[in-house]
Design a protein around this motif. Structure first.
Motif, mmCIF file in Angstrom:
data_model
loop_
_atom_site.group_PDB
_atom_site.id
_atom_site.type_symbol
_atom_site.label_atom_id
_atom_site.label_comp_id
_atom_site.label_asym_id
_atom_site.label_seq_id
_atom_site.Cartn_x
_atom_site.Cartn_y
_atom_site.Cartn_z
ATOM 1 N N GLU A 24 -12.513 -11.070 -13.579
ATOM 2 C CA GLU A 24 -11.146 -11.465 -13.908
ATOM 3 C C GLU A 24 -10.180 -10.304 -13.702
ATOM 4 O OE1 GLU A 24 -12.186 -14.726 -17.428
ATOM 5 O OE2 GLU A 24 -11.706 -12.646 -17.936
ATOM 6 N N GLU A 25 -10.578 -9.133 -14.143
ATOM 7 C CA GLU A 25 -9.695 -7.969 -14.007
ATOM 8 C C GLU A 25 -9.529 -7.583 -12.540
ATOM 9 O OE1 GLU A 25 -10.006 -5.408 -18.031
ATOM 10 O OE2 GLU A 25 -11.777 -5.281 -16.751
ATOM 11 N N LEU A 26 -10.593 -7.727 -11.755
ATOM 12 C CA LEU A 26 -10.489 -7.380 -10.339
ATOM 13 C C LEU A 26 -9.568 -8.355 -9.612
ATOM 14 C CD1 LEU A 26 -11.633 -5.260 -8.389
ATOM 15 C CD2 LEU A 26 -13.398 -6.912 -7.761
ATOM 16 N N ARG A 27 -9.635 -9.645 -9.973
ATOM 17 C CA ARG A 27 -8.719 -10.615 -9.372
ATOM 18 C C ARG A 27 -7.274 -10.304 -9.750
ATOM 19 N NH1 ARG A 27 -13.023 -14.296 -10.486
ATOM 20 N NH2 ARG A 27 -12.110 -14.829 -12.515
ATOM 21 N N ALA A 28 -7.051 -9.913 -11.003
ATOM 22 C CA ALA A 28 -5.689 -9.571 -11.440
ATOM 23 C C ALA A 28 -5.175 -8.351 -10.681
ATOM 24 C CB ALA A 28 -5.679 -9.308 -12.944
ATOM 25 N N LEU A 29 -6.037 -7.385 -10.433
ATOM 26 C CA LEU A 29 -5.635 -6.215 -9.650
ATOM 27 C C LEU A 29 -5.192 -6.644 -8.252
ATOM 28 C CD1 LEU A 29 -7.486 -2.809 -9.442
ATOM 29 C CD2 LEU A 29 -6.755 -3.966 -7.356
ATOM 30 N N GLY A 30 -5.888 -7.612 -7.676
ATOM 31 C CA GLY A 30 -5.542 -8.076 -6.338
ATOM 32 C C GLY A 30 -4.177 -8.729 -6.251
ATOM 33 N N ARG A 31 -3.632 -9.146 -7.383
ATOM 34 C CA ARG A 31 -2.309 -9.785 -7.390
ATOM 35 C C ARG A 31 -1.181 -8.784 -7.619
ATOM 36 N NH1 ARG A 31 -5.468 -13.622 -10.334
ATOM 37 N NH2 ARG A 31 -4.750 -12.780 -12.336
ATOM 38 N N LEU A 32 -1.493 -7.512 -7.820
ATOM 39 C CA LEU A 32 -0.450 -6.522 -8.069
ATOM 40 C C LEU A 32 0.383 -6.297 -6.808
ATOM 41 C CD1 LEU A 32 -2.365 -3.786 -10.116
ATOM 42 C CD2 LEU A 32 -0.798 -5.531 -10.984
ATOM 43 N N PRO A 33 1.678 -6.142 -6.965
ATOM 44 C CA PRO A 33 2.520 -5.879 -5.780
ATOM 45 C C PRO A 33 2.304 -4.470 -5.247
ATOM 46 C CG PRO A 33 3.829 -5.748 -7.791
ATOM 47 C CD PRO A 33 2.469 -6.247 -8.207
ATOM 48 N N ARG A 34 2.646 -4.295 -3.998
ATOM 49 C CA ARG A 34 2.487 -2.989 -3.354
ATOM 50 C C ARG A 34 3.228 -1.896 -4.118
ATOM 51 N NH1 ARG A 34 5.103 0.373 0.173
ATOM 52 N NH2 ARG A 34 3.741 1.562 1.604
ATOM 53 N N ALA A 35 4.426 -2.216 -4.610
ATOM 54 C CA ALA A 35 5.238 -1.203 -5.306
ATOM 55 C C ALA A 35 4.514 -0.651 -6.528
ATOM 56 C CB ALA A 35 6.585 -1.789 -5.709
ATOM 57 N N ARG A 36 3.797 -1.506 -7.245
ATOM 58 C CA ARG A 36 3.082 -1.038 -8.438
ATOM 59 C C ARG A 36 1.934 -0.099 -8.056
ATOM 60 N NH1 ARG A 36 0.520 -2.714 -13.306
ATOM 61 N NH2 ARG A 36 -0.769 -0.907 -13.852
ATOM 62 N N ILE A 37 1.172 -0.459 -7.047
ATOM 63 C CA ILE A 37 0.049 0.372 -6.630
ATOM 64 C C ILE A 37 0.541 1.722 -6.108
ATOM 65 C CG2 ILE A 37 -1.796 0.575 -4.912
ATOM 66 C CD1 ILE A 37 -2.335 -2.387 -5.310
ATOM 67 N N VAL A 38 1.581 1.700 -5.300
ATOM 68 C CA VAL A 38 2.143 2.938 -4.758
ATOM 69 C C VAL A 38 2.654 3.828 -5.888
ATOM 70 C CG1 VAL A 38 4.073 3.882 -3.444
ATOM 71 C CG2 VAL A 38 2.689 2.033 -2.472
ATOM 72 N N ALA A 39 3.381 3.250 -6.838
ATOM 73 C CA ALA A 39 3.936 4.040 -7.942
ATOM 74 C C ALA A 39 2.836 4.683 -8.776
ATOM 75 C CB ALA A 39 4.826 3.164 -8.814
ATOM 76 N N ASP A 40 1.782 3.925 -9.061
ATOM 77 C CA ASP A 40 0.688 4.475 -9.863
ATOM 78 C C ASP A 40 -0.020 5.615 -9.132
ATOM 79 O OD1 ASP A 40 1.285 2.663 -11.806
ATOM 80 O OD2 ASP A 40 -0.540 1.467 -11.600
ATOM 81 N N LEU A 41 -0.228 5.470 -7.845
ATOM 82 C CA LEU A 41 -0.876 6.530 -7.065
ATOM 83 C C LEU A 41 0.003 7.769 -6.986
ATOM 84 C CD1 LEU A 41 -2.364 4.356 -4.192
ATOM 85 C CD2 LEU A 41 -3.686 5.613 -5.910
ATOM 86 N N GLU A 42 1.299 7.578 -6.850
ATOM 87 C CA GLU A 42 2.213 8.721 -6.771
ATOM 88 C C GLU A 42 2.271 9.481 -8.090
ATOM 89 O OE1 GLU A 42 5.846 6.965 -5.400
ATOM 90 O OE2 GLU A 42 5.379 7.364 -3.285
#
Length: 317
Positions: A86-104
């Motif tokens: 369930e958590e992995l599926r939710a991660l797959g729905r995250l927008p690009r902006a959220r993933i980029v911001a977290d990595l930065e």
């Protein structure tokens, strides 16, 4: 340091949770700096053979040399029964902006492995995490989860007897609670104030937190990840110790189980530790519970057993 300010209504809404994905994300710290996690060295030894099968470029790209981990792999658990899928599926729905911001926030830039078409990046990320879970965590998750659940059960009993303040103050040497503010000492020198504001505070035990951790992004829901109790015994194997008169009274198996239940554990965890079937362990546990030697409490679908005061007295005989 981060200071969480709790109103009375916030204190009453504090809850515990376990996140499989977060535990995997925090476990990447042990990949990056194994010497900082001596209690988990037996686990690292057990998974050494499968490490070459992992996508280390992706996995190690989620954590830096400070052991900061991208927030999107440390989700706040939504329920006690949260599943990895369930958590992995939710991660797959995250927008690009959220993933980029977290990595930065972790790297001050986006590692090359996470650049490119968003759908392809997310697909590789999910595959890397799914493989790491299947090979490194799933075979040992029953044992890990039992330790985490036992920690929560212990702290629930502490709250019932001594109040939530005793629980908050006892999470870690890095956590202090004065009745209003919860201070969490972090490696970051920047002091931050974060009112809870009705969002709720979630406490998450972990095998891979040495002191305490919180989300890097203050806009995320307030969460404190803290070191779970009982990790030192997680990988130990139980033999058949000479329990003297207790062994003569109970028999070797029940005496060994009673000795092991100084910390709460499930029948599944005990079966793994003793190398016997879960049904056989359950039979012994039920007999000892009826005899007043054990207590039990339910957490989600798991039933955790632990010694009663009578059982404690008997093991000291």
């Amino acid at each position: 340091m981060i200071r969480y300010h709790l109103e009375p209504s916030d204190v009453s809404a504090i809850r515990f949770g376990i996140s499989p994905l977060s535990e995997l994300g925090l476990g990447l710290r042990a990949f990056r700096a194994p010497d900082r996690y001596p209690l988990q060295q037996p686990w690292l030894d057990r998974i050494a053979a499968v490490r070459p099968l992992l996508d280390d470029e992706v996995l190690l790209g989620l954590v830096d040399e400070r052991r900061w981990v991208a927030d999107f792999v440390n989700p706040r658990p939504t329920s006690p029964l949260t599943s990895f899928d369930e958590e992995l599926r939710a991660l797959g729905r995250l927008p690009r902006a959220r993933i980029v911001a977290d990595l930065e926030r972790v790297h001050d830039t986006v590692p090359p492995v996470f650049t490119g078409r968003h759908e392809a990046v997310v697909e590789r990320l999910q595959q890397a995490l799914a493989t790491a879970w299947e090979l490194c965590f799933a075979p040992h998750w029953a044992r890990m989860r039992a330790v985490l659940q036992a920690d929560i059960s212990h702290r629930a009993r502490t709250a019932a007897h001594a109040g939530i303040g005793a629980v908050l103050g006892g999470l870690s040497e890095a956590v202090r609670y004065d009745g209003t503010d919860l201070d969490v000492q972090l490696t970051s020198p920047v002091a931050r104030d974060r009112p809870i504001g009705g969002e709720g505070l979630t406490l998450v035990p972990s095998m891979f937190v040495v002191r305490a951790s919180v989300p890097i992004d203050d806009d995320l829901p307030p969460t404190v990840m803290y070191p779970a109790r009982g990790q030192g015994a997680m990988w130990s194997t139980s033999g058949h110790p000479d329990a003297g008169s207790v062994r003569d009274l109970l028999g070797a198996t029940r005496a060994a189980l009673l000795e092991a239940l100084g910390e709460p554990a499930s029948s599944t965890d005990l079966a793994l530790r003793f190398g016997v079937s879960t049904s056989a362990v359950n039979q012994h546990l039920r007999v000892m519970e009826r005899g007043g030697l054990l207590n039990r409490s339910r957490y989600g679908r798991a039933v955790l057993y632990y010694r009663s005061t009578v059982g404690d007295a008997l093991t000291r005989s």
